[in-house]
Design a protein around this motif. Structure first.
Motif, PDB file in Angstrom:
ATOM      1  N   LEU A 125       0.826  -1.204   0.000  1.00  0.00           N
ATOM      2  CA  LEU A 125       0.000   0.000   0.000  1.00  0.00           C
ATOM      3  C   LEU A 125       0.857   1.248   0.000  1.00  0.00           C
ATOM      4  N   CYS A 126       0.371   2.270  -0.691  1.00  0.00           N
ATOM      5  CA  CYS A 126       0.968   3.601  -0.631  1.00  0.00           C
ATOM      6  C   CYS A 126      -0.157   4.576  -0.332  1.00  0.00           C
ATOM      7  N   GLU A 127      -0.055   5.264   0.794  1.00  0.00           N
ATOM      8  CA  GLU A 127      -1.114   6.181   1.224  1.00  0.00           C
ATOM      9  C   GLU A 127      -2.465   5.469   1.282  1.00  0.00           C
ATOM     10  N   GLY A 128      -2.465   4.222   1.732  1.00  0.00           N
ATOM     11  CA  GLY A 128      -3.687   3.454   1.870  1.00  0.00           C
ATOM     12  C   GLY A 128      -4.222   2.866   0.580  1.00  0.00           C
ATOM     13  N   VAL A 129      -3.535   3.078  -0.538  1.00  0.00           N
ATOM     14  CA  VAL A 129      -3.970   2.578  -1.842  1.00  0.00           C
ATOM     15  C   VAL A 129      -3.121   1.368  -2.221  1.00  0.00           C
ATOM     16  N   LYS A 130      -3.785   0.293  -2.617  1.00  0.00           N
ATOM     17  CA  LYS A 130      -3.099  -0.928  -3.043  1.00  0.00           C
ATOM     18  C   LYS A 130      -2.414  -0.657  -4.377  1.00  0.00           C
ATOM     19  N   VAL A 131      -1.078  -0.834  -4.415  1.00  0.00           N
ATOM     20  CA  VAL A 131      -0.321  -0.520  -5.633  1.00  0.00           C
ATOM     21  C   VAL A 131       0.154  -1.759  -6.386  1.00  0.00           C
ATOM     22  N   LEU A 132       0.110  -2.914  -5.756  1.00  0.00           N
ATOM     23  CA  LEU A 132       0.424  -4.174  -6.439  1.00  0.00           C
ATOM     24  C   LEU A 132      -0.748  -5.116  -6.227  1.00  0.00           C
ATOM     25  N   GLY A 133      -1.186  -5.753  -7.295  1.00  0.00           N
ATOM     26  CA  GLY A 133      -2.265  -6.719  -7.192  1.00  0.00           C
ATOM     27  C   GLY A 133      -1.738  -8.116  -7.414  1.00  0.00           C
TER      28      GLY A 133
END
Length: 142
Positions: A125-133
């Motif tokens: 996560l970066c800033e609460g956003v999932k960046v790798l799926g």
């Protein structure tokens, strides 16, 4: 590096110790030099903004490598990583503010495999956003 993890002490549901990793502009420059990837999206806000990003973005492979760091620090052996895959789902913007971005990394053992290997699902996560799926690793344990 931690002591090597023993396969017999790990079960499905075992959580890896979380890791927070800073991603800074100077880190992007060092990675670009090592990788030979000097795409201006990774160092120029102007270029990144022209492409629709808020700021220069981290190299996807750098983000993936940092996720791999979580696994190898846990296993105690950088050579323990047998298989590793991700989908790049969101960019990691890196502000030029002296602080940069922070990646939050977590992992959970989802399967025990033959040959003293385990499958680990990763969350980045970066800033609460999932960046790798669909991020997962197969790790050889002692």
């Amino acid at each position: 590096m931690a002591a090597r993890i023993d396969y017999d002490t790990v079960s499905v549901g075992t959580e890896l110790p979380p890791l927070t990793v800073p991603v800074t502009r100077s880190g992007l420059v060092r990675y670009a030099g090592a990788a030979g990837d000097f795409n201006p999206l990774h160092f120029s806000d102007r270029s990144a903004q022209q492409a629709g990003f808020p700021a220069a973005i981290a190299h996807g492979m750098l983000t993936m490598a940092l996720a791999g760091q979580l696994v190898t620090e846990w296993s105690g052996d950088p050579a323990s990583l047998c298989d590793f895959s991700v989908r790049f789902t969101k960019p990691v913007p890196v502000p030029d503010d002296g602080v940069g971005a922070r990646l939050g990394l977590r992992g959970t053992v989802t399967e025990k495999l033959e040959g003293r290997r385990v499958r680990v699902a990763l969350e980045v996560l970066c800033e609460g956003v999932k960046v790798l799926g669909s991020a997962q690793a197969v790790v050889q344990l002692n």
